[in-house]
Motif scaffolding. Structure first.
Motif, PDB file in Angstrom:
ATOM      1  N   GLY A 166       0.652  -1.275   0.023  1.00  0.00           N
ATOM      2  CA  GLY A 166      -0.045   0.166  -0.122  1.00  0.00           C
ATOM      3  C   GLY A 166       0.929   1.352  -0.033  1.00  0.00           C
ATOM      4  O   GLY A 166       0.558   2.214  -0.676  1.00  0.00           O
ATOM      5  N   VAL A 167       1.708   1.090   0.660  1.00  0.00           N
ATOM      6  CA  VAL A 167       2.821   2.511   0.601  1.00  0.00           C
ATOM      7  C   VAL A 167       3.535   2.500  -0.572  1.00  0.00           C
ATOM      8  O   VAL A 167       3.727   3.594  -1.128  1.00  0.00           O
ATOM      9  CB  VAL A 167       3.875   2.263   2.038  1.00  0.00           C
ATOM     10  N   VAL A 168       3.953   1.615  -1.151  1.00  0.00           N
ATOM     11  CA  VAL A 168       5.008   1.407  -2.511  1.00  0.00           C
ATOM     12  C   VAL A 168       3.852   1.857  -3.543  1.00  0.00           C
ATOM     13  O   VAL A 168       4.416   2.584  -4.423  1.00  0.00           O
ATOM     14  CB  VAL A 168       5.280  -0.028  -2.753  1.00  0.00           C
ATOM     15  N   MET A 169       2.532   1.891  -3.406  1.00  0.00           N
ATOM     16  CA  MET A 169       1.804   2.145  -4.527  1.00  0.00           C
ATOM     17  C   MET A 169       0.959   3.541  -4.230  1.00  0.00           C
ATOM     18  O   MET A 169       0.481   3.964  -5.074  1.00  0.00           O
ATOM     19  CB  MET A 169       0.549   1.066  -4.776  1.00  0.00           C
ATOM     20  N   ARG A 170       1.072   4.058  -3.043  1.00  0.00           N
ATOM     21  CA  ARG A 170       0.578   5.444  -2.986  1.00  0.00           C
ATOM     22  C   ARG A 170       0.850   6.448  -3.793  1.00  0.00           C
ATOM     23  O   ARG A 170      -0.101   7.012  -4.290  1.00  0.00           O
ATOM     24  CB  ARG A 170       1.248   5.998  -1.331  1.00  0.00           C
ATOM     25  N   ASP A 171       2.165   6.767  -4.084  1.00  0.00           N
ATOM     26  CA  ASP A 171       2.441   7.711  -5.103  1.00  0.00           C
ATOM     27  C   ASP A 171       2.016   7.433  -6.470  1.00  0.00           C
ATOM     28  O   ASP A 171       1.586   8.381  -7.166  1.00  0.00           O
ATOM     29  CB  ASP A 171       3.843   8.082  -5.149  1.00  0.00           C
ATOM     30  N   SER A 172       2.184   6.282  -6.910  1.00  0.00           N
ATOM     31  CA  SER A 172       1.272   5.866  -8.215  1.00  0.00           C
ATOM     32  C   SER A 172      -0.034   5.653  -8.251  1.00  0.00           C
ATOM     33  O   SER A 172      -0.546   6.592  -9.403  1.00  0.00           O
ATOM     34  CB  SER A 172       1.631   4.174  -8.449  1.00  0.00           C
TER      35      SER A 172
END
Length: 470
Positions: free
Chosen positions: A114-120
């Motif tokens: 979820g953190v990894v995809m936040r900015d995407s």
């Protein structure tokens, strides 16, 4: 497409379907996503050069994937979820101990995604940091609830689409060349402690799939050979994870920030097509996130059904449990999002301490002690032959975790042996000690193998197990 109505129960032969080749696409695509790139970048960030990082990543993937694929081979033969089978080693209720640890591990990994995809997510939808994480969690819940078939279909498509986008990304980076000397393999560029850390991180990544890999092979016909199941799973994860880890290392060596926002690091390589790239990246990580949520649910249900012998779960109960897990995951992700690097590194290494001992015990029991002979009905009966709690196995498991403490290295703790050696090699005692202890304490069981129950078990030939090619 129908919502999957099976859960932790045995899959009867008349409901088995699919090709073993599906295992290649689902495991290749599950690993061909940007979170895997972060693993590859960690060695470069830690100060190792590209040449030695490549070697460490390849060794780690080749080793760790052996155990993952060996677990996958159990799926068609037994037709049950991976962690249900642990009841034969730990007892029907005793299996709740490793199960609870597995649930925690996958909740933490799902939160990391979820953190990894936040900015995407924010790049394609104008939302805040927290809402981006919440949106990704909601998408994960919906796909996970639909279940097994949708996961495999996404895997088939994403294995092709992801291959294209990451190949183009690699070309875009390499055409500009890499800094001079990054491939040099001289002694002066070799850092033993960092090299071992890279091997451990790569092996940990693939080993981490072990507790749920059979969940995605259990619907396959029991006539499929163990050899085929092993090799399609093994090659799928080796190809997907190794390629993306190597790409992550190359990007880090090119001074591209992979660990902070890997999705944007890839998307920005496609000027004019960034939105399209973001969608592919998001779906790629979504697939793996769904697998984590799906199997967290399976493991949670396995814990509680051990007490009452239940084997069928209603769709409402399924959705409720998945929703609770998704909410917990989202809360953790929101809390950890601004201290991600230490968080991700710690859970990547820490899962070795708790999952590898379980893997060693499970594989020794399956391949060396019982040789694939189990009574599936007894795995749902706490009064059956596997008993409520196998204290000997729990003792072996606990001792192994304790023995690893001097070898451990986390952001907040370094064990005395780790300080002497300079790196964390805990995966070696985690693999050897429980496997050896379990074998010598249970080798007499080989003389009293549990016969197949033809009413409940598939009529798989034992030749499939003998002809593993492993």
């Amino acid at each position: 497409m129908e919502i999957e109505n099976r859960s932790v129960e045995f899959i009867p032969e008349n409901e088995r379907y699919g090709s073993v080749k599906r295992l290649f696409t689902v495991w290749c695509s599950a690993n061909m996503q940007v979170t895997t790139m972060v693993i590859g970048a960690l060695g470069i960030v830690a100060g190792l050069n590209l040449g030695w990082t490549f070697i460490g990543l390849i060794i780690g993937n080749l080793i760790g994937s052996i155990f993952m694929a060996a677990h996958s081979a159990q799926g068609p033969h037994l037709g049950i979820p991976q962690m249900i089978q642990s009841r034969a080693q730990f007892g029907v209720i005793g299996a709740g101990v490793p199960l609870a640890i597995v649930v925690i591990a996958y909740i933490l990994f799902t939160a990391a995604n979820g953190v990894v995809m936040r900015d995407s997510i924010k790049a394609v939808v104008p939302v805040s940091d927290n809402n981006a994480i919440i949106l990704f969690g909601a998408l994960t819940l919906i796909v996970g609830f639909v279940g097994y078939e949708l996961i495999h279909r996404i895997g088939a498509w994403m294995s092709a689409i992801s291959s294209i986008i990451f190949t183009l990304a690699a070309y875009a980076i390499l055409k500009h060349g890499l800094p001079e000397g990054v491939w040099l393999l001289s002694g002066s560029t070799f850092k033993f402690a960092t090299f071992c850390l890279v091997v451990t991180q790569a092996a940990s990544w693939t080993l981490g799939f072990g507790p749920y890999v059979a969940d995605y092979s259990r619907y396959l016909p029991s006539s499929i050979s163990t050899r085929s199941t092993f090799w399609y799973s093994y090659l799928g994860i080796v190809v997907g994870s190794t390629i993306l880890m190597l790409l992550g290392a190359v990007m880090a060596a090119s001074a591209i920030d992979v660990t902070t926002d890997p999705g944007s690091a890839i998307a920005k390589l496609f000027p004019g097509y960034e939105s399209l790239a973001y969608y592919v990246i998001i779906i790629g990580v979504l697939e793996w996130n769904v697998m984590n949520l799906y199997s967290s649910y399976m493991s949670t249900v396995t814990i509680f059904t051990g007490f009452n012998g239940t084997s069928r779960i209603s769709l409402l109960t399924k959705f409720s449990i998945m929703a609770v897990v998704a909410i917990i995951v989202t809360v953790i992700a929101i809390a950890a999002q601004y201290n991600f690097n230490a968080y991700f590194s710690d859970i990547l290494i820490a899962q070795v301490y708790v999952l590898v001992p379980w893997s060693a015990i499970n594989l020794v029991d399956y391949y060396l002690i019982r040789k694939g002979r189990y009574s599936v009905p007894a795995m749902y009966d706490s009064e059956g032959i596997y008993g409520k709690i196998n204290w000997n196995t729990l003792f072996i498991y606990a001792i192994t975790v304790i023995v690893q403490i001097p070898f451990m290295e986390l952001s907040f703790y370094k064990g005395p042996i780790d300080k002497i050696i300079g790196t964390d090699i805990s995966w070696l005692p985690a693999l050897i000690i429980p496997g050896a202890l379990y074998y010598f304490m249970n080798r007499s069981k080989r003389l009293h193998l549990t016969p197949f129950d033809g009413t409940h078990l598939p009529t798989t030939s034992m030749a499939n197990l003998k002809n593993t090619g492993i």
